[in-house]
Design a protein around this motif. Sequence first.
Motif, PDB file in Angstrom:
ATOM      1  N   SER A  96       0.867  -1.177   0.000  1.00 56.30           N
ATOM      2  CA  SER A  96       0.000   0.000   0.000  1.00 56.30           C
ATOM      3  C   SER A  96       0.899   1.221   0.000  1.00 56.30           C
ATOM      4  O   SER A  96       1.972   1.201   0.617  1.00 56.30           O
ATOM      5  CB  SER A  96      -0.906   0.026   1.239  1.00 56.30           C
TER       6      SER A  96
ATOM      7  N   ASP B 102      -3.630  -2.374   3.881  1.00 51.36           N
ATOM      8  CA  ASP B 102      -5.005  -2.028   4.218  1.00 51.36           C
ATOM      9  C   ASP B 102      -5.972  -2.905   3.422  1.00 51.36           C
ATOM     10  O   ASP B 102      -5.575  -3.868   2.779  1.00 51.36           O
ATOM     11  CB  ASP B 102      -5.267  -0.533   4.005  1.00 51.36           C
ATOM     12  N   LEU B 103      -7.250  -2.552   3.459  1.00 50.41           N
ATOM     13  CA  LEU B 103      -8.297  -3.362   2.845  1.00 50.41           C
ATOM     14  C   LEU B 103      -8.658  -2.884   1.448  1.00 50.41           C
ATOM     15  O   LEU B 103      -9.748  -3.153   0.959  1.00 50.41           O
ATOM     16  CB  LEU B 103      -9.542  -3.363   3.746  1.00 50.41           C
ATOM     17  N   GLY B 104      -7.711  -2.218   0.811  1.00 50.32           N
ATOM     18  CA  GLY B 104      -7.924  -1.679  -0.519  1.00 50.32           C
ATOM     19  C   GLY B 104      -7.576  -2.660  -1.627  1.00 50.32           C
ATOM     20  O   GLY B 104      -7.638  -3.886  -1.452  1.00 50.32           O
TER      21      GLY B 104
ATOM     22  N   GLU C 173      -4.935  -3.970  -3.072  1.00 55.40           N
ATOM     23  CA  GLU C 173      -3.950  -5.043  -2.924  1.00 55.40           C
ATOM     24  C   GLU C 173      -4.498  -6.211  -2.111  1.00 55.40           C
ATOM     25  O   GLU C 173      -4.063  -7.353  -2.290  1.00 55.40           O
ATOM     26  CB  GLU C 173      -2.665  -4.501  -2.290  1.00 55.40           C
TER      27      GLU C 173
ATOM     28  N   SER D 206      -9.126   1.359   4.200  1.00 52.26           N
ATOM     29  CA  SER D 206      -8.577   1.851   2.930  1.00 52.26           C
ATOM     30  C   SER D 206      -8.997   3.294   2.686  1.00 52.26           C
ATOM     31  O   SER D 206     -10.191   3.593   2.586  1.00 52.26           O
ATOM     32  CB  SER D 206      -9.072   0.964   1.782  1.00 52.26           C
TER      33      SER D 206
ATOM     34  N   GLU E  20      -8.383   4.861  -0.030  1.00 52.70           N
ATOM     35  CA  GLU E  20      -8.864   4.921  -1.413  1.00 52.70           C
ATOM     36  C   GLU E  20     -10.366   4.645  -1.486  1.00 52.70           C
ATOM     37  O   GLU E  20     -11.085   5.289  -2.251  1.00 52.70           O
ATOM     38  CB  GLU E  20      -8.082   3.914  -2.263  1.00 52.70           C
ATOM     39  N   GLN E  21     -10.832   3.699  -0.681  1.00 57.63           N
ATOM     40  CA  GLN E  21     -12.273   3.431  -0.672  1.00 57.63           C
ATOM     41  C   GLN E  21     -13.046   4.608  -0.088  1.00 57.63           C
ATOM     42  O   GLN E  21     -14.177   4.883  -0.508  1.00 57.63           O
ATOM     43  CB  GLN E  21     -12.568   2.160   0.120  1.00 57.63           C
TER      44      GLN E  21
ATOM     45  N   LYS F  40      -2.238   8.855   9.257  1.00 58.50           N
ATOM     46  CA  LYS F  40      -3.488   8.290   8.766  1.00 58.50           C
ATOM     47  C   LYS F  40      -4.678   8.761   9.599  1.00 58.50           C
ATOM     48  O   LYS F  40      -5.826   8.781   9.116  1.00 58.50           O
ATOM     49  CB  LYS F  40      -3.397   6.768   8.772  1.00 58.50           C
TER      50      LYS F  40
ATOM     51  N   GLN G  62     -15.783  -2.402   5.032  1.00 60.12           N
ATOM     52  CA  GLN G  62     -14.709  -2.774   4.120  1.00 60.12           C
ATOM     53  C   GLN G  62     -14.280  -4.227   4.298  1.00 60.12           C
ATOM     54  O   GLN G  62     -14.062  -4.948   3.320  1.00 60.12           O
ATOM     55  CB  GLN G  62     -13.510  -1.837   4.310  1.00 60.12           C
TER      56      GLN G  62
END
Length: 515
Positions: free
Chosen positions: A30, A36-38, A40, A85, A87-88, A120, A211
């Motif tokens: 990441s 994270d849960l994005g 990848e 994430s 991004e989410q 973060k 997520q």
Amino acid sequence: MLDSMGTFHRILMAFQRASGILLHPTSLPSRFGVGDLGPEAYGFVDFLAETGQQIWQVLPLGPTGHGNSPYMSYSSMGGNPLLISLEQLCDRTLLQPEDLGSLPEFPKDFVDYERVIPAKAVPLEKAAHTFRAQASDADRDAFQHFCVDHDFWLDEYAFFMALKQAHHGASWSQWDVAIARRKPEAMAEWRAKLADDIFCHKFFQFEFHRQWSSLKQYANERGIQIVGDMPIYVAHDSADVWGFPENFMVDMETLNPSQMAGVPPDYFSETGQLWGNPTYNWAELEKSGFRWWLQRLKALLDYIDLIRIDHFRGFRAYWAIPEGEDTAINGQWIEAPGEAFFETVKRELGSLPILAEDLGIITPDVEALRDKFDFPGMKILQFAFGSDNNNPYLPFNYSRNCVVYSGTHDNDTTVGWFHTIPDYDRSRLMMYLGCTSQAGIHWDVIRLALMSVANQAIFPLQDILGLGSEARMNCPGKPDGNWTWRYHADVLTDEVRHQLRELTRLSNRVPAHWD
């Protein structure tokens, strides 16, 4: 009771012949400094599916406390906001691209928690405020339903975390006396004062749940089950102990554990291990019908498919050390109501797919408890070659109802271990494997596990990649530098995929639809 068909599906999946990989989400690639849960995470699931794996094992998913250890969490029932994430959040317009562009560059090979956590926190808090101000009616309804469905632990957890912030991160035992002892007037005053912060922590849990549930569904649809880890004990500095002190051995005068968990002196340590977690007030828990434990298991099953119970032997008897001791020497064994507990679990929740971490010195009564409920035990190949042929970790001594690992998160990597064991053990291992070259020793050990009769075979990703000791996830007893390892997406090469896929197929551990 949990849905009977769901329980049947879990049990069916739990006992089939399969293999998988141990990887904590923080180790995923990441650009935000921590896995994270994005995207990848979904890419890793695709890798598992492509190579015929049916298990993804993770470490405890809770919000980490001291030392960033997943085993020292602020909550036994919540999720780690650090895994959310960003991004989410942008995809849902809770953040804007410029919110991500302002973040600094982070190392790609390891997690620098001291930099990542505060960096973060800023976009996460902004997302919470945006959600509160602009969420759609549907999202508000979903949030409200989440809060109601998880009210057993969520209210106390969010309040606890807001209080920790207000007390500059201090342990709850060092807070103002009135709120530490949960005096009603102080509770009401602080709740009103910290309402905004409490909302933020509830939002973080809502978003983590959303997520993670999406990722888990993606994995399940591809035939992959999530094995989650449940530490038997919880941290003293946690919402569990502050919120439910009656369930733990806590001295309400000093607010410290009156009885601490650990293990007695042994070959590895002449003073034993003093973990510092409070032991359970089993009499009180049993009187309540184990209500807190049942809620904990239900919360965990909301995130995972199979439960690995860490330190399973503590359900039969546990080493209890009095308050004030500096070592584990002066502890004593105290019986735990493990049989009554698991009978209650079976009656209330059904036959759950539980894996028992039964490592170390395990007595016959612990084995009897494990076997009565048909829980698979663990076999570690790194423990197999230091004694004679009666060693229970040698594959020809296995029963089918077990899980074999090359090593766990607490072990060195297979390559690192191989180069540090005594010459005699190394020669014995190579003779057992039937190999003459040390090159590719990690694949030889993986093949040995896959070809065994054990129902499940699981490997840390570091072993699949053939990495050395520099990639070790945790070194017990080492206070700093643990839990930081990460991998690059490009290391999951076509060669690695082909080798893992073909070994999995050859050992008859691929999904049924591959036939």
